[in-house]
Scaffold this motif. Structure first.
Motif, PDB file in Angstrom:
ATOM      1  N   VAL A   1      -4.288  12.969  -6.741  1.00 43.99           N
ATOM      2  CA  VAL A   1      -3.863  13.952  -5.731  1.00 43.99           C
ATOM      3  C   VAL A   1      -2.550  14.608  -6.152  1.00 43.99           C
ATOM      4  CG1 VAL A   1      -3.113  14.251  -3.343  1.00 43.99           C
ATOM      5  CG2 VAL A   1      -5.072  12.783  -3.862  1.00 43.99           C
ATOM      6  N   THR A   2      -1.595  13.778  -6.541  1.00 46.06           N
ATOM      7  CA  THR A   2      -0.273  14.305  -6.894  1.00 46.06           C
ATOM      8  C   THR A   2      -0.332  15.206  -8.113  1.00 46.06           C
ATOM      9  OG1 THR A   2       0.727  12.286  -6.020  1.00 46.06           O
ATOM     10  CG2 THR A   2       2.086  13.649  -7.449  1.00 46.06           C
TER      11      THR A   2
ATOM     12  N   LEU B   1       0.911   4.161  -2.846  1.00 46.87           N
ATOM     13  CA  LEU B   1       0.653   5.554  -2.468  1.00 46.87           C
ATOM     14  C   LEU B   1       1.789   6.466  -2.880  1.00 46.87           C
ATOM     15  CD1 LEU B   1      -0.898   5.282   1.113  1.00 46.87           C
ATOM     16  CD2 LEU B   1      -1.950   6.433  -0.853  1.00 46.87           C
ATOM     17  N   ALA B   2       3.025   5.981  -2.748  1.00 45.40           N
ATOM     18  CA  ALA B   2       4.191   6.835  -2.951  1.00 45.40           C
ATOM     19  C   ALA B   2       4.661   6.897  -4.398  1.00 45.40           C
ATOM     20  CB  ALA B   2       5.336   6.355  -2.061  1.00 45.40           C
TER      21      ALA B   2
ATOM     22  N   VAL C   1      -5.998   2.650  -5.350  1.00 47.80           N
ATOM     23  CA  VAL C   1      -5.154   3.531  -4.528  1.00 47.80           C
ATOM     24  C   VAL C   1      -4.098   4.206  -5.395  1.00 47.80           C
ATOM     25  CG1 VAL C   1      -3.351   3.509  -2.746  1.00 47.80           C
ATOM     26  CG2 VAL C   1      -5.534   2.367  -2.331  1.00 47.80           C
TER      27      VAL C   1
ATOM     28  N   SER D   1      -3.950   8.193  -5.891  1.00 46.10           N
ATOM     29  CA  SER D   1      -2.729   8.900  -5.507  1.00 46.10           C
ATOM     30  C   SER D   1      -2.224   9.770  -6.655  1.00 46.10           C
ATOM     31  CB  SER D   1      -1.656   7.892  -5.084  1.00 46.10           C
ATOM     32  OG  SER D   1      -0.500   8.559  -4.617  1.00 46.10           O
ATOM     33  N   TYR D   2      -2.343   9.274  -7.894  1.00 44.56           N
ATOM     34  CA  TYR D   2      -1.985  10.106  -9.054  1.00 44.56           C
ATOM     35  C   TYR D   2      -2.896  11.331  -9.139  1.00 44.56           C
ATOM     36  CZ  TYR D   2       1.610   7.413 -11.473  1.00 44.56           C
ATOM     37  OH  TYR D   2       2.785   6.816 -11.820  1.00 44.56           O
TER      38      TYR D   2
ATOM     39  N   TRP E   1       0.831  -1.206   0.000  1.00 47.66           N
ATOM     40  CA  TRP E   1       0.000   0.000   0.000  1.00 47.66           C
ATOM     41  C   TRP E   1       0.864   1.253   0.000  1.00 47.66           C
ATOM     42  CZ3 TRP E   1      -4.804  -1.202  -1.082  1.00 47.66           C
ATOM     43  CH2 TRP E   1      -5.328  -2.430  -0.662  1.00 47.66           C
TER      44      TRP E   1
END
Length: 577
Positions: free
Chosen positions: A231-232, A181-182, A224, A228-229, A177
């Motif tokens: 948001v980034t 996320l990262a 996820v 996450s993409y 996870w």
């Protein structure tokens, strides 16, 4: 003590591979400003952006009105890469060259660890395979790559490993996870990210279709990764899809006009994708891997039929995917012609970037081949061959070795020669004194050299190399270069159907955007719209070439500067009043 020895023996191959990678890159980083940095699509386009985001303190400023004043008369901040990015963060900590090499070393180290972890779990899991897995990971980590794109190419083993682990063990593990996320913090959605998400989704869909197996944890991992993409990459997504801040120039992309047409051209392009790949996503000769597959097939000729069939099935599926992607990427530009007649905006999306997945597919096939070969000279030779192919394809590594050997490539300047701080410092001081105003009060454009050189030295340029900028600006800038575009159908097509290089053009120079001071080039007939240039705030042209008749373009020569450490000669022309 025995447990310590066992642990060290288990970790030793990976540690030795990491050490070998660091040693291999010493010839690059030890040269400092005299090192060679990849220029095309890198030093001329990518490196200046994070530097300027921090210079103008807008790295995390996503307001619609935020701009980078030094680019294109105030380029909207949200056309540029996001601030939630490891490379951007590094440029906020270090000066540009140090940030570049730190980012590159970190990308390659993380890539090595990622592929090692992937093949140790899926492919080379036996204890005796640890040295082989480490060697394969090292060969992966030295491949040519645009590391300013972060992990978009070399980091793809990480999201694949995370999703496979979630499929195998469910959601009990924490680290998959975290990886998902990262990963978007160190990769780019429009290059590798979208295609990695799509590929992982297709992988899980195929798992359901073929085996009726559904892993909610794995699907959750893909979700996820996608969120996450979102948001980034919010600056891009928000400014284009949610609250449109500008009309992107990419809407006028016409890829069909830039690509050779016809079946023969498509087949040639297919062969290039199959044999070498695409340079943004790692261009290297696939022949070493093909040779390993042939050797493995020969080795299996005496194996049990069931074993042969299973191996051939896996290799056949892998090769079929690679061939299908190569055909798709090769013919996609041609197919866009009729499609864009129906939906012109489709040209803004470049789906050929599925090629970012092909290097990992090829290495997967390589692992399948190596696993069938017994330890010995043949397997070792194939690993050494692939390592040599990767290093031999890496332009930065090769050019820095040439510099150490005293045999520099004549048209591949080092960082110091390209950026030329002494030369541009003289020019900036002279023009500020002549104008009585700081550089921020007037605009320049460059001829015969990338505007990035001026941007890294504090100039405010009307021209730039950008993957995304407002379409009205392209139309406005076109008025300046229209006289030269009229002379050259090739340049006219290059700008009108693409336009990422929003440059001053010369029909005599063509697409030579890197004219050295030793080339002695004189442009006999240069034309541009001086009134349009002045209207946009332009006052000076920084030229790497001498103009034989500058008055014909409404210019006058006011200075001619040279520096022994610069690649460029600098002829400074001013708009005639």
């Amino acid at each position: 003590m025995t447990q310590t020895r066992i642990l060290f023996a288990a970790q030793a191959p990976r540690l030795l591979a990491l050490l070998a990678l660091l040693l291999l890159w010493l010839p690059c980083v030890l040269r400092g400003p005299d090192s060679y940095v990849q220029i095309d699509d890198n030093l001329d386009a990518e490196i200046g952006v994070p530097y300027l985001l921090h210079r103008f303190d807008v790295a995390l400023d996503y307001r619609p009105e935020a701009q980078v004043p030094a680019l294109m008369n105030g380029l909207p901040r949200n056309t540029l890469r996001p601030g939630l990015s490891v490379p951007v963060a590094l440029f906020g900590i270090f000066e540009p060259l140090t940030a570049y090499w730190v980012n590159q070393l970190l990308v390659r180290l993380v890539a090595l660890l990622g592929l090692y972890a992937l093949v140790r779990r899926y492919g080379l899991a036996a204890p005796e395979h640890r040295p082989l897995a480490a060697a394969v990971a090292l060969a992966w980590a030295v491949l040519p790559a645009y590391t300013m794109y972060g992990l978009s190419a070399l980091g793809t083993p990480w999201p694949l490993l995370a999703v496979l682990e979630l499929r195998r063990r469910g959601g009990r593990l924490w680290w998959p996870w975290l990886v998902l996320l990262a990963f978007p913090l160190w990769s780019m959605l429009v290059l590798g990210g979208f295609f990695v998400v799509a590929a992982l989704g297709l992988l899980l869909a195929a798992d359901w279709l073929l085996h009726r197996r559904v892993s909610l944890a794995a699907w959750g991992g893909v979700v996820v990764l996608g969120l996450s993409y979102c948001v980034t990459e919010w600056p891009l997504i928000g400014s284009v899809l949610v609250r449109q801040q500008f009309v992107p120039h990419r809407l006028e992309f016409r890829l069909a006009e830039l690509a050779p047409q016809g079946l023969a051209a498509g087949l040639r392009s297919t062969g290039q994708y199959l044999g070498w790949g695409q340079y943004h996503s790692s261009r290297f000769f696939r022949g070493g891997i093909a040779l390993a597959l042939v050797a493995a097939a020969w080795q299996l000729r005496s194996a049990a039929p069931i074993g042969q069939q299973a191996w051939r099935h896996r290799v056949g599926v892998g090769l079929a995917i690679v061939v299908a992607l190569s055909v798709f990427c090769a013919f996609y530009p041609q197919a866009m012609g009729p499609l864009q007649r129906v939906a012109p905006a489709l040209g803004a999306f470049n789906l050929t970037r599925f090629h970012f997945l092909t290097p990992l597919l090829w290495f997967g096939l390589w692992v399948l081949a190596l696993r069938q070969l017994p330890p010995g000279a043949l397997r070792t030779g194939l690993v050494v061959l692939q390592l040599a192919i990767g290093l031999g394809s890496n332009a930065e590594w090769l050019h820095n070795l040439r510099l150490w050997g005293g045999r520099p490539a004549p048209h591949e300047p080092t960082w110091r020669q390209f950026v030329a701080p002494e030369l541009f410092g003289q020019a900036k001081g002279y023009l500020e004194q002549r104008s009585g105003q700081p550089a921020s009060a007037w605009r320049v454009a460059c001829l015969g050299m990338p505007p990035a050189a001026a941007q890294l030295n504090g100039f405010y340029t009307l021209d730039s190399y950008q993957n995304n900028y407002p379409l009205p600006y392209k139309h406005q800038f076109r008025r300046i270069v229209a006289p030269e575009l009229a002379k050259s159908p090739e340049l006219r097509r290059y700008f009108d159907a693409w336009g990422n290089r929003c440059y001053l053009f010369s029909a005599e120079l063509g697409r030579n955007f890197r004219v050295g001071r030793t080339d002695g080039v004189v442009v006999q007939d240069f034309r541009f719209d001086a009134a349009a240039f002045r209207q946009m705030g332009g006052r000076y042209v920084l030229s790497a070439v001498q103009l034989a008749h500058p008055s014909g373009a409404g210019l006058q020569l006011i200075a001619q500067l040279h520096s022994p450490t610069a690649y460029w000669a600098l002829y400074i022309y001013e708009i005639r009043t």
